[in-house]
Design a protein around this motif. Sequence first.
Motif, PDB file in Angstrom:
ATOM      1  N   MET A 155     -37.755 -27.856  26.665  1.00  0.00           N
ATOM      2  CA  MET A 155     -37.059 -26.992  27.636  1.00  0.00           C
ATOM      3  C   MET A 155     -37.021 -25.617  27.010  1.00  0.00           C
ATOM      4  SD  MET A 155     -33.324 -28.472  28.546  1.00  0.00           S
ATOM      5  CE  MET A 155     -32.209 -27.328  27.614  1.00  0.00           C
ATOM      6  N   ALA A 156     -37.454 -25.577  25.642  1.00  0.00           N
ATOM      7  CA  ALA A 156     -37.639 -24.222  25.073  1.00  0.00           C
ATOM      8  C   ALA A 156     -38.993 -23.531  25.551  1.00  0.00           C
ATOM      9  CB  ALA A 156     -37.463 -24.384  23.510  1.00  0.00           C
ATOM     10  N   LEU A 157     -39.880 -24.353  26.131  1.00  0.00           N
ATOM     11  CA  LEU A 157     -41.053 -23.874  26.208  1.00  0.00           C
ATOM     12  C   LEU A 157     -41.246 -23.695  28.004  1.00  0.00           C
ATOM     13  CD1 LEU A 157     -43.588 -26.005  24.035  1.00  0.00           C
ATOM     14  CD2 LEU A 157     -42.821 -23.399  24.008  1.00  0.00           C
ATOM     15  N   GLY A 158     -40.006 -23.693  28.511  1.00  0.00           N
ATOM     16  CA  GLY A 158     -39.835 -23.613  30.418  1.00  0.00           C
ATOM     17  C   GLY A 158     -40.169 -24.667  30.994  1.00  0.00           C
ATOM     18  N   HIS A 159     -40.128 -25.961  30.213  1.00  0.00           N
ATOM     19  CA  HIS A 159     -40.274 -27.077  31.220  1.00  0.00           C
ATOM     20  C   HIS A 159     -39.124 -27.846  31.274  1.00  0.00           C
ATOM     21  CE1 HIS A 159     -44.923 -26.765  30.691  1.00  0.00           C
ATOM     22  NE2 HIS A 159     -44.311 -26.583  29.210  1.00  0.00           N
ATOM     23  N   LYS A 160     -39.076 -28.587  32.293  1.00  0.00           N
ATOM     24  CA  LYS A 160     -38.136 -29.460  32.544  1.00  0.00           C
ATOM     25  C   LYS A 160     -37.678 -30.449  31.584  1.00  0.00           C
ATOM     26  CE  LYS A 160     -35.619 -31.861  36.526  1.00  0.00           C
ATOM     27  NZ  LYS A 160     -35.913 -32.191  37.950  1.00  0.00           N
ATOM     28  N   SER A 161     -36.487 -30.717  30.986  1.00  0.00           N
ATOM     29  CA  SER A 161     -36.198 -31.763  30.069  1.00  0.00           C
ATOM     30  C   SER A 161     -35.976 -33.064  30.393  1.00  0.00           C
ATOM     31  CB  SER A 161     -35.495 -31.307  28.957  1.00  0.00           C
ATOM     32  OG  SER A 161     -33.887 -31.357  29.379  1.00  0.00           O
ATOM     33  N   ARG A 162     -36.294 -34.156  29.883  1.00  0.00           N
ATOM     34  CA  ARG A 162     -35.810 -35.572  29.887  1.00  0.00           C
ATOM     35  C   ARG A 162     -34.992 -36.195  29.065  1.00  0.00           C
ATOM     36  NH1 ARG A 162     -40.849 -39.212  32.136  1.00  0.00           N
ATOM     37  NH2 ARG A 162     -41.797 -37.529  33.249  1.00  0.00           N
ATOM     38  N   ARG A 163     -34.258 -36.977  29.240  1.00  0.00           N
ATOM     39  CA  ARG A 163     -33.223 -37.752  28.235  1.00  0.00           C
ATOM     40  C   ARG A 163     -34.070 -38.902  27.769  1.00  0.00           C
ATOM     41  NH1 ARG A 163     -28.341 -35.618  27.433  1.00  0.00           N
ATOM     42  NH2 ARG A 163     -27.778 -34.290  29.002  1.00  0.00           N
TER      43      ARG A 163
ATOM     44  N   SER B 290     -55.506 -34.224  15.770  1.00  0.00           N
ATOM     45  CA  SER B 290     -55.822 -33.121  16.680  1.00  0.00           C
ATOM     46  C   SER B 290     -55.418 -31.918  15.861  1.00  0.00           C
ATOM     47  CB  SER B 290     -55.159 -33.133  17.948  1.00  0.00           C
ATOM     48  OG  SER B 290     -53.619 -33.323  17.736  1.00  0.00           O
ATOM     49  N   PRO B 291     -56.251 -30.673  16.495  1.00  0.00           N
ATOM     50  CA  PRO B 291     -55.963 -29.564  15.615  1.00  0.00           C
ATOM     51  C   PRO B 291     -54.574 -28.892  16.099  1.00  0.00           C
ATOM     52  CG  PRO B 291     -57.555 -29.318  17.514  1.00  0.00           C
ATOM     53  CD  PRO B 291     -57.348 -30.585  17.211  1.00  0.00           C
ATOM     54  N   MET B 292     -54.005 -28.211  15.365  1.00  0.00           N
ATOM     55  CA  MET B 292     -52.688 -27.480  15.543  1.00  0.00           C
ATOM     56  C   MET B 292     -53.097 -26.185  16.056  1.00  0.00           C
ATOM     57  SD  MET B 292     -49.273 -27.457  15.030  1.00  0.00           S
ATOM     58  CE  MET B 292     -48.900 -28.558  13.629  1.00  0.00           C
ATOM     59  N   THR B 293     -52.807 -26.014  17.559  1.00  0.00           N
ATOM     60  CA  THR B 293     -52.914 -25.007  18.055  1.00  0.00           C
ATOM     61  C   THR B 293     -51.783 -24.105  18.086  1.00  0.00           C
ATOM     62  OG1 THR B 293     -51.895 -25.782  20.312  1.00  0.00           O
ATOM     63  CG2 THR B 293     -54.474 -26.166  19.552  1.00  0.00           C
ATOM     64  N   ASP B 294     -51.860 -22.863  18.472  1.00  0.00           N
ATOM     65  CA  ASP B 294     -50.626 -21.897  18.661  1.00  0.00           C
ATOM     66  C   ASP B 294     -49.406 -22.607  19.558  1.00  0.00           C
ATOM     67  OD1 ASP B 294     -51.751 -20.037  16.611  1.00  0.00           O
ATOM     68  OD2 ASP B 294     -52.591 -18.824  18.335  1.00  0.00           O
ATOM     69  N   LYS B 295     -50.047 -22.716  20.648  1.00  0.00           N
ATOM     70  CA  LYS B 295     -49.028 -23.523  21.677  1.00  0.00           C
ATOM     71  C   LYS B 295     -48.161 -24.847  21.042  1.00  0.00           C
ATOM     72  CE  LYS B 295     -48.632 -24.582  26.487  1.00  0.00           C
ATOM     73  NZ  LYS B 295     -49.537 -24.692  27.633  1.00  0.00           N
ATOM     74  N   MET B 296     -49.041 -25.392  20.423  1.00  0.00           N
ATOM     75  CA  MET B 296     -48.451 -26.703  19.632  1.00  0.00           C
ATOM     76  C   MET B 296     -47.445 -26.253  18.698  1.00  0.00           C
ATOM     77  SD  MET B 296     -50.188 -29.972  17.995  1.00  0.00           S
ATOM     78  CE  MET B 296     -51.351 -30.301  19.325  1.00  0.00           C
ATOM     79  N   ARG B 297     -48.003 -25.457  17.741  1.00  0.00           N
ATOM     80  CA  ARG B 297     -46.978 -24.731  16.927  1.00  0.00           C
ATOM     81  C   ARG B 297     -45.544 -24.262  17.396  1.00  0.00           C
ATOM     82  NH1 ARG B 297     -48.256 -23.684  11.735  1.00  0.00           N
ATOM     83  NH2 ARG B 297     -50.535 -24.137  12.142  1.00  0.00           N
ATOM     84  N   ALA B 298     -45.747 -23.423  18.618  1.00  0.00           N
ATOM     85  CA  ALA B 298     -44.427 -22.841  19.341  1.00  0.00           C
ATOM     86  C   ALA B 298     -43.586 -24.209  19.688  1.00  0.00           C
ATOM     87  CB  ALA B 298     -44.883 -22.305  20.345  1.00  0.00           C
TER      88      ALA B 298
ATOM     89  N   ALA C  72     -38.654 -27.302  18.992  1.00  0.00           N
ATOM     90  CA  ALA C  72     -38.090 -28.612  18.730  1.00  0.00           C
ATOM     91  C   ALA C  72     -37.111 -28.515  17.303  1.00  0.00           C
ATOM     92  CB  ALA C  72     -38.913 -29.677  18.919  1.00  0.00           C
ATOM     93  N   GLY C  73     -37.178 -27.497  16.810  1.00  0.00           N
ATOM     94  CA  GLY C  73     -36.613 -27.330  15.420  1.00  0.00           C
ATOM     95  C   GLY C  73     -37.291 -27.645  14.330  1.00  0.00           C
ATOM     96  N   LEU C  74     -38.706 -28.110  14.517  1.00  0.00           N
ATOM     97  CA  LEU C  74     -39.445 -28.432  13.429  1.00  0.00           C
ATOM     98  C   LEU C  74     -40.256 -27.288  12.982  1.00  0.00           C
ATOM     99  CD1 LEU C  74     -40.927 -31.722  14.849  1.00  0.00           C
ATOM    100  CD2 LEU C  74     -39.067 -31.641  13.097  1.00  0.00           C
ATOM    101  N   HIS C  75     -40.681 -26.969  11.436  1.00  0.00           N
ATOM    102  CA  HIS C  75     -41.048 -25.940  11.279  1.00  0.00           C
ATOM    103  C   HIS C  75     -42.395 -26.212  10.422  1.00  0.00           C
ATOM    104  CE1 HIS C  75     -37.822 -23.641  12.678  1.00  0.00           C
ATOM    105  NE2 HIS C  75     -37.016 -24.572  11.998  1.00  0.00           N
TER     106      HIS C  75
END
Length: 129
Positions: free
Chosen positions: A1-9, A55-63, A68-71
């Motif tokens: 949701m934080a990235l602008g997508h619809k979330s699922r439960r 897989s490489p850690m991209t900027d979008k993946m890092r965001a 998600a609360g992981l840093h």
Amino acid sequence: MALGHKSRRSYPMMGRLQQAVGYDTKQAAAGTVVVGWLSQSAAYISGKQQRGFTSPMTDKMRAAFFAAGLHPSDKKTVTRVPPRPTLGPMVPIVTETATQTLQRRLMSYVSGNTARSAAASNRVYKVYK
């Protein structure tokens, strides 16, 4: 949701890869059906998941991780996905579906139905392992 997508439960087991499991009926007359993947891309993705991958850690993946609360640290350059079974968890689902279909058809034949049902499509499935 934080990235602008619809979330699922909840998510289905194996996600959309579950839809790519099918069976080949070429040997059905001999009492055998082969269960496998319906496309080469599904076979590739499932094989990749079974082996595990990085897989490489991209900027979008890092965001996405931060949202998600992981840093992850700045030094983290790759993500590792551990090996996980793909076709094994699908066996009970396919077995249950096939059993129900077989029981339904047997009851139909016992009730006197001798007509065969028409195919839903002309597609001939090829199964990949």
